[in-house]
Design an enzyme around this catalytic site. Structure first.
Site, PDB file in Angstrom:
ATOM      1  N   LYS A 131       0.800  -1.230   0.000  1.00  0.00           N
ATOM      2  CA  LYS A 131       0.000   0.000   0.000  1.00  0.00           C
ATOM      3  C   LYS A 131       0.837   1.287   0.000  1.00  0.00           C
ATOM      4  O   LYS A 131       0.442   2.278  -0.601  1.00  0.00           O
ATOM      5  CB  LYS A 131      -0.922   0.016   1.216  1.00  0.00           C
ATOM      6  CG  LYS A 131      -2.077  -0.931   1.095  1.00  0.00           C
ATOM      7  CD  LYS A 131      -2.951  -0.797   2.301  1.00  0.00           C
ATOM      8  CE  LYS A 131      -4.150  -1.694   2.177  1.00  0.00           C
ATOM      9  NZ  LYS A 131      -5.015  -1.630   3.337  1.00  0.00           N
ATOM     10  N   ALA A 133      -3.445   0.761   7.302  1.00  0.00           N
ATOM     11  CA  ALA A 133      -4.888   0.805   7.589  1.00  0.00           C
ATOM     12  C   ALA A 133      -5.174   1.722   8.778  1.00  0.00           C
ATOM     13  O   ALA A 133      -6.135   2.503   8.749  1.00  0.00           O
ATOM     14  CB  ALA A 133      -5.407  -0.604   7.860  1.00  0.00           C
ATOM     15  N   LYS A 193       6.150   5.653  14.285  1.00  0.00           N
ATOM     16  CA  LYS A 193       4.998   5.704  13.365  1.00  0.00           C
ATOM     17  C   LYS A 193       3.805   6.376  14.050  1.00  0.00           C
ATOM     18  O   LYS A 193       3.041   7.109  13.417  1.00  0.00           O
ATOM     19  CB  LYS A 193       4.604   4.291  12.936  1.00  0.00           C
ATOM     20  CG  LYS A 193       5.502   3.681  11.902  1.00  0.00           C
ATOM     21  CD  LYS A 193       4.726   2.524  11.274  1.00  0.00           C
ATOM     22  CE  LYS A 193       5.608   1.452  10.733  1.00  0.00           C
ATOM     23  NZ  LYS A 193       4.894   0.196  10.512  1.00  0.00           N
TER      24      LYS A 193
HETATM   25  P1  NDP Z   1       0.685  -2.720   7.899  1.00  0.00           P
HETATM   26  O1  NDP Z   1       1.725  -3.768   7.661  1.00  0.00           O
HETATM   27  O2  NDP Z   1       0.825  -1.395   7.269  1.00  0.00           O
HETATM   28  O3  NDP Z   1       0.581  -2.463   9.495  1.00  0.00           O
HETATM   29  C1  NDP Z   1       0.583  -3.524  10.394  1.00  0.00           C
HETATM   30  C2  NDP Z   1       0.316  -2.995  11.800  1.00  0.00           C
HETATM   31  O4  NDP Z   1       0.292  -4.115  12.683  1.00  0.00           O
HETATM   32  C3  NDP Z   1       1.421  -2.061  12.320  1.00  0.00           C
HETATM   33  O5  NDP Z   1       0.868  -1.141  13.206  1.00  0.00           O
HETATM   34  C4  NDP Z   1       2.337  -3.058  13.049  1.00  0.00           C
HETATM   35  O6  NDP Z   1       3.128  -2.457  14.046  1.00  0.00           O
HETATM   36  C5  NDP Z   1       1.311  -3.966  13.689  1.00  0.00           C
HETATM   37  N1  NDP Z   1       1.868  -5.277  14.010  1.00  0.00           N
HETATM   38  C6  NDP Z   1       2.204  -6.245  13.129  1.00  0.00           C
HETATM   39  N2  NDP Z   1       2.696  -7.316  13.803  1.00  0.00           N
HETATM   40  C7  NDP Z   1       2.669  -6.987  15.126  1.00  0.00           C
HETATM   41  C8  NDP Z   1       3.058  -7.656  16.318  1.00  0.00           C
HETATM   42  N3  NDP Z   1       3.585  -8.898  16.283  1.00  0.00           N
HETATM   43  N4  NDP Z   1       2.890  -7.042  17.499  1.00  0.00           N
HETATM   44  C9  NDP Z   1       2.353  -5.791  17.551  1.00  0.00           C
HETATM   45  N5  NDP Z   1       1.978  -5.084  16.447  1.00  0.00           N
HETATM   46  C10 NDP Z   1       2.142  -5.682  15.245  1.00  0.00           C
HETATM   47  O7  NDP Z   1      -0.698  -3.409   7.541  1.00  0.00           O
HETATM   48  P2  NDP Z   1      -2.110  -2.690   7.234  1.00  0.00           P
HETATM   49  O8  NDP Z   1      -2.248  -1.576   8.187  1.00  0.00           O
HETATM   50  O9  NDP Z   1      -2.257  -2.439   5.802  1.00  0.00           O
HETATM   51  O10 NDP Z   1      -3.152  -3.857   7.589  1.00  0.00           O
HETATM   52  C11 NDP Z   1      -3.330  -4.329   8.917  1.00  0.00           C
HETATM   53  C12 NDP Z   1      -4.399  -5.410   8.932  1.00  0.00           C
HETATM   54  O11 NDP Z   1      -5.653  -4.885   8.582  1.00  0.00           O
HETATM   55  C13 NDP Z   1      -4.144  -6.547   7.944  1.00  0.00           C
HETATM   56  O12 NDP Z   1      -4.245  -7.759   8.633  1.00  0.00           O
HETATM   57  C14 NDP Z   1      -5.226  -6.441   6.910  1.00  0.00           C
HETATM   58  O13 NDP Z   1      -5.664  -7.689   6.475  1.00  0.00           O
HETATM   59  C15 NDP Z   1      -6.321  -5.714   7.654  1.00  0.00           C
HETATM   60  N6  NDP Z   1      -7.106  -4.844   6.769  1.00  0.00           N
HETATM   61  C16 NDP Z   1      -8.459  -4.964   6.763  1.00  0.00           C
HETATM   62  C17 NDP Z   1      -9.229  -4.164   5.944  1.00  0.00           C
HETATM   63  C18 NDP Z   1     -10.714  -4.290   5.928  1.00  0.00           C
HETATM   64  O14 NDP Z   1     -11.349  -3.760   5.009  1.00  0.00           O
HETATM   65  N7  NDP Z   1     -11.310  -4.917   6.922  1.00  0.00           N
HETATM   66  C19 NDP Z   1      -8.618  -3.170   5.051  1.00  0.00           C
HETATM   67  C20 NDP Z   1      -7.198  -3.062   5.211  1.00  0.00           C
HETATM   68  C21 NDP Z   1      -6.471  -3.902   6.017  1.00  0.00           C
HETATM   69  P3  NDP Z   1       4.529  -1.728  13.655  1.00  0.00           P
HETATM   70  O15 NDP Z   1       4.133  -0.420  13.022  1.00  0.00           O
HETATM   71  O16 NDP Z   1       5.213  -1.575  14.952  1.00  0.00           O
HETATM   72  O17 NDP Z   1       5.236  -2.652  12.701  1.00  0.00           O
END
Ligand code: NDP
Length: 265
Positions: A70, A135, A160
């Site tokens: 994205k 997201a 972030k």
């Molecule tokens: P990103 O990769 O941009 O962000 C992931 C987020 O999750 C970050 O804040 C990251 O933290 C956090 N994270 C990941 N792993 C861990 C962990 N082990 N412990 C703590 N925090 C963690 O992904 P997106 O924001 O694009 O998407 C996030 C989720 O939302 C996805 O699973 C996606 O499927 C879902 N989604 C659903 C939608 C819907 O329409 N319902 C639309 C878009 C997305 P850090 O910044 O510290 O890495």
């Protein structure tokens, strides 16, 4: 499928969990639109080449973009619509008649519209948002336009969250904003709505993003994970008699917005 069928894609890595090809292909069918959406599994290193190739396919009209592309795809677009420009994140791309790439982002509007469609209220609410990824940024920016009272952003990468705080302040100076690292102590009992916008919950053995026991009884627990429909977090929330809000509403609410953008309905 006919020779004249328009092709849309869904770009992701991993790809197995994506729902968009099923959802959009059946909407095209329902609405009698001669189009299909196919899953396209592409890794980060090949994104630019794949987009350049798709540009050359004349009946390839556009695509939805998800993890992990994205943000990086914004650099490949010729024009970004305001929500994509502001969040620096794109979840839909269309090719215009000159095969220029136009990027947009409906995640935030999708969450807000979906949440309100379930008769939940945002105005004057105190919200806790877990996550500061693509997201979460889109959701926070859309929440900032909804006259919410307070937002607490909890993320693993605090940097972030700091950047997100600045973005929210640009939209609405009146919202109180607190940012916390997810490893630090934080309070959830002061929030009316707690949203999981991290990717935790997507995989079977993921830990819970937070402990629902720490939220107040009247709070709404929202998850944006779509697969599984009922995440472990929402199961725990239901067991503890909290109101829950499912991730599916966020994508379902984007359908009308996407139809307008693509000029299809
Ligand atoms: P990103 O990769 O941009 O962000 C992931 C987020 O999750 C970050 O804040 C990251 O933290 C956090 N994270 C990941 N792993 C861990 C962990 N082990 N412990 C703590 N925090 C963690 O992904 P997106 O924001 O694009 O998407 C996030 C989720 O939302 C996805 O699973 C996606 O499927 C879902 N989604 C659903 C939608 C819907 O329409 N319902 C639309 C878009 C997305 P850090 O910044 O510290 O890495």
């Amino acid at each position: 499928m006919l020779g004249s069928t328009k092709i849309y894609g869904c770009l992701a890595d991993p790809i197995d969990h994506v729902k968009a090809p099923t959802i959009f292909t059946s909407i095209f069918k329902e609405k009698n639109i001669n189009a299909v959406m196919i899953p396209i599994h592409v890794d980060k290193d090949n994104l630019e080449n794949v987009i350049a190739s798709l540009k050359k396919i004349k009946n390839f009209e556009g695509m939805t973009v998800t993890i992990p592309h994205k943000t990086s795809v914004t650099n490949l677009c010729d024009y970004l619509e305001p929500d994509a420009q502001f969040t620096q994140s794109v979840n839909w791309i269309k090719f215009d008649k000159n095969r220029k790439l136009i990027g947009n982002n409906f995640d935030g509007q999708g969450f807000v519209t979906g949440f309100k469609s379930q008769n939940f209220v945002l105005k004057n609410k105190k919200i806790c948002l877990f996550g500061a990824g693509g997201a979460a940024v889109s959701i926070a920016c859309s929440l900032a336009r909804e006259q919410i009272k307070f937002i607490k952003i909890i993320n693993r990468d605090l940097q972030k969250a700091i950047i997100l705080k600045k973005k929210i302040n640009l939209i609405n100076k009146d919202i109180d904003i607190e940012i916390t690292n997810h490893k630090d102590n934080y309070l959830l009992s002061d929030c009316d709505i707690v949203i999981n916008a991290t990717s935790l919950g997507l995989h079977k053995n993921d830990k819970l993003p937070f402990d629902v026991n720490e939220t107040k009884h009247q709070s709404v627990i929202a998850d944006i994970i779509m697969q599984p429909v009922e995440t472990e977090l929402l199961k725990q929330a239901k067991n503890l008699c909290r109101s829950v809000h499912y991730g599916k509403y966020m994508i379902e609410s984007q359908i009308d917005l996407v139809g307008n953008f693509l000029d299809l309905w």
